[in-house]
Scaffold this motif. Structure first.
Motif, PDB file in Angstrom:
ATOM      1  N   GLU A   1       0.800  -1.223   0.000  1.00  0.00           N
ATOM      2  CA  GLU A   1       0.000   0.000   0.000  1.00  0.00           C
ATOM      3  C   GLU A   1       0.841   1.287   0.000  1.00  0.00           C
ATOM      4  N   PRO A   2       1.873   1.418   0.853  1.00  0.00           N
ATOM      5  CA  PRO A   2       2.677   2.644   0.787  1.00  0.00           C
ATOM      6  C   PRO A   2       3.381   2.797  -0.566  1.00  0.00           C
ATOM      7  N   GLU A   3       3.812   1.674  -1.131  1.00  0.00           N
ATOM      8  CA  GLU A   3       4.467   1.721  -2.443  1.00  0.00           C
ATOM      9  C   GLU A   3       3.471   2.170  -3.523  1.00  0.00           C
ATOM     10  N   ILE A   4       2.250   1.676  -3.454  1.00  0.00           N
ATOM     11  CA  ILE A   4       1.207   2.076  -4.402  1.00  0.00           C
ATOM     12  C   ILE A   4       0.907   3.561  -4.251  1.00  0.00           C
ATOM     13  N   ALA A   5       0.796   4.014  -3.020  1.00  0.00           N
ATOM     14  CA  ALA A   5       0.498   5.427  -2.779  1.00  0.00           C
ATOM     15  C   ALA A   5       1.615   6.318  -3.323  1.00  0.00           C
ATOM     16  N   ALA A   6       2.854   5.923  -3.111  1.00  0.00           N
ATOM     17  CA  ALA A   6       3.984   6.717  -3.605  1.00  0.00           C
ATOM     18  C   ALA A   6       4.023   6.741  -5.133  1.00  0.00           C
ATOM     19  N   LEU A   7       3.797   5.583  -5.742  1.00  0.00           N
ATOM     20  CA  LEU A   7       3.801   5.512  -7.205  1.00  0.00           C
ATOM     21  C   LEU A   7       2.632   6.314  -7.779  1.00  0.00           C
ATOM     22  N   ALA A   8       1.470   6.218  -7.167  1.00  0.00           N
ATOM     23  CA  ALA A   8       0.300   6.975  -7.628  1.00  0.00           C
ATOM     24  C   ALA A   8       0.536   8.475  -7.495  1.00  0.00           C
ATOM     25  N   SER A   9       1.192   8.879  -6.430  1.00  0.00           N
ATOM     26  CA  SER A   9       1.498  10.297  -6.232  1.00  0.00           C
ATOM     27  C   SER A   9       2.417  10.811  -7.339  1.00  0.00           C
ATOM     28  N   THR A  10       3.465  10.058  -7.609  1.00  0.00           N
ATOM     29  CA  THR A  10       4.400  10.438  -8.669  1.00  0.00           C
ATOM     30  C   THR A  10       3.707  10.457 -10.020  1.00  0.00           C
ATOM     31  N   ALA A  11       2.912   9.427 -10.290  1.00  0.00           N
ATOM     32  CA  ALA A  11       2.241   9.327 -11.585  1.00  0.00           C
ATOM     33  C   ALA A  11       1.241  10.455 -11.785  1.00  0.00           C
ATOM     34  N   GLY A  12       0.437  10.743 -10.781  1.00  0.00           N
ATOM     35  CA  GLY A  12      -0.549  11.822 -10.904  1.00  0.00           C
ATOM     36  C   GLY A  12       0.098  13.159 -11.176  1.00  0.00           C
ATOM     37  N   THR A  13       1.171  13.440 -10.466  1.00  0.00           N
ATOM     38  CA  THR A  13       1.893  14.691 -10.680  1.00  0.00           C
ATOM     39  C   THR A  13       2.500  14.730 -12.080  1.00  0.00           C
ATOM     40  N   THR A  14       3.093  13.628 -12.501  1.00  0.00           N
ATOM     41  CA  THR A  14       3.719  13.563 -13.823  1.00  0.00           C
ATOM     42  C   THR A  14       2.687  13.719 -14.927  1.00  0.00           C
ATOM     43  N   ILE A  15       1.566  13.042 -14.806  1.00  0.00           N
ATOM     44  CA  ILE A  15       0.521  13.116 -15.830  1.00  0.00           C
ATOM     45  C   ILE A  15       0.071  14.557 -16.019  1.00  0.00           C
ATOM     46  N   VAL A  16      -0.243  15.223 -14.933  1.00  0.00           N
ATOM     47  CA  VAL A  16      -0.746  16.599 -15.034  1.00  0.00           C
ATOM     48  C   VAL A  16       0.347  17.538 -15.522  1.00  0.00           C
ATOM     49  N   THR A  17       1.555  17.358 -15.068  1.00  0.00           N
ATOM     50  CA  THR A  17       2.661  18.199 -15.529  1.00  0.00           C
ATOM     51  C   THR A  17       2.853  18.069 -17.031  1.00  0.00           C
ATOM     52  N   LEU A  18       2.787  16.842 -17.533  1.00  0.00           N
ATOM     53  CA  LEU A  18       3.022  16.603 -18.955  1.00  0.00           C
ATOM     54  C   LEU A  18       1.840  16.980 -19.838  1.00  0.00           C
ATOM     55  N   MET A  19       0.702  17.281 -19.237  1.00  0.00           N
ATOM     56  CA  MET A  19      -0.452  17.710 -20.022  1.00  0.00           C
ATOM     57  C   MET A  19      -0.171  18.995 -20.801  1.00  0.00           C
ATOM     58  N   ALA A  20       0.755  19.775 -20.325  1.00  0.00           N
ATOM     59  CA  ALA A  20       1.049  21.057 -20.967  1.00  0.00           C
ATOM     60  C   ALA A  20       2.367  21.025 -21.739  1.00  0.00           C
ATOM     61  N   THR A  21       2.796  19.829 -22.140  1.00  0.00           N
ATOM     62  CA  THR A  21       4.071  19.702 -22.856  1.00  0.00           C
ATOM     63  C   THR A  21       3.881  18.945 -24.163  1.00  0.00           C
ATOM     64  N   ASP A  22       4.956  18.859 -24.915  1.00  0.00           N
ATOM     65  CA  ASP A  22       4.947  18.094 -26.164  1.00  0.00           C
ATOM     66  C   ASP A  22       4.809  16.594 -25.925  1.00  0.00           C
ATOM     67  N   ALA A  23       5.064  16.151 -24.714  1.00  0.00           N
ATOM     68  CA  ALA A  23       4.969  14.728 -24.392  1.00  0.00           C
ATOM     69  C   ALA A  23       3.538  14.309 -24.045  1.00  0.00           C
ATOM     70  N   TRP A  24       2.586  15.215 -24.190  1.00  0.00           N
ATOM     71  CA  TRP A  24       1.219  14.913 -23.768  1.00  0.00           C
ATOM     72  C   TRP A  24       0.621  13.722 -24.512  1.00  0.00           C
ATOM     73  N   GLN A  25       0.717  13.660 -25.822  1.00  0.00           N
ATOM     74  CA  GLN A  25       0.094  12.560 -26.565  1.00  0.00           C
ATOM     75  C   GLN A  25       0.659  11.211 -26.137  1.00  0.00           C
ATOM     76  N   ARG A  26       1.964  11.136 -25.950  1.00  0.00           N
ATOM     77  CA  ARG A  26       2.582   9.881 -25.491  1.00  0.00           C
ATOM     78  C   ARG A  26       2.105   9.534 -24.088  1.00  0.00           C
ATOM     79  N   THR A  27       1.976  10.530 -23.238  1.00  0.00           N
ATOM     80  CA  THR A  27       1.491  10.315 -21.876  1.00  0.00           C
ATOM     81  C   THR A  27       0.063   9.779 -21.916  1.00  0.00           C
ATOM     82  N   ARG A  28      -0.767  10.415 -22.707  1.00  0.00           N
ATOM     83  CA  ARG A  28      -2.174  10.013 -22.839  1.00  0.00           C
ATOM     84  C   ARG A  28      -2.278   8.564 -23.343  1.00  0.00           C
TER      85      ARG A  28
END
Length: 136
Positions: A2-29
């Protein structure tokens, strides 16, 4: 896990939203929707539409200078990813791989080379960014 899942989810959520405004958005999506396809294939289209809506919300928020929307989107996608990983922990490795791929594509740092030669009583001032020199 569970702590590992929470940490990975935290990183992923931040990364997804950060990349929404970049050229990497389509690959992220594409990467995020492929994870959902493995776990909840019937929900892929809905998730893709939600990603697109979040992308538009983020761009609008950045245009208007609204930091609250970005924070809310990060929290929303962290929760979605956490629930996905809780339902299907075996996609965690695929998510880590995706995040690593996205990280290498978006963190290229330009190379800056500065060279100077001084002689006598010369002075050299070099900076990679702002520089303020006050001589007295």
């Amino acid at each position: 896990m569970e702590p590992e899942i929470a940490a990975l989810a935290s990183t992923a959520g931040t990364t997804i939203v950060t990349l929404m405004a970049t050229d990497a958005w389509q690959r992220t999506r594409e990467g995020i929707t492929s994870l959902w396809r493995r776990v909840h294939p019937a929900r892929v289209e809905a998730v893709a539409a939600e990603l697109d809506a979040a992308h538009e919300d983020l761009l609008a928020a950045r245009t208007t200078g609204d930091p609250d929307t970005e924070r809310e989107l990060v929290a929303e996608w962290q929760g979605r990813i956490r629930r996905l990983l809780t339902a299907c922990p075996e996609v965690a490795e695929d998510l880590r791989t995706l995040l690593d791929e996205l990280d290498t594509r978006t963190t290229t740092v330009p190379v800056v080379v500065q060279q100077a030669t001084a002689s006598g009583n010369s002075r050299i001032y070099q900076a990679g960014r702002d520089q303020h020199v006050i001589e007295r």
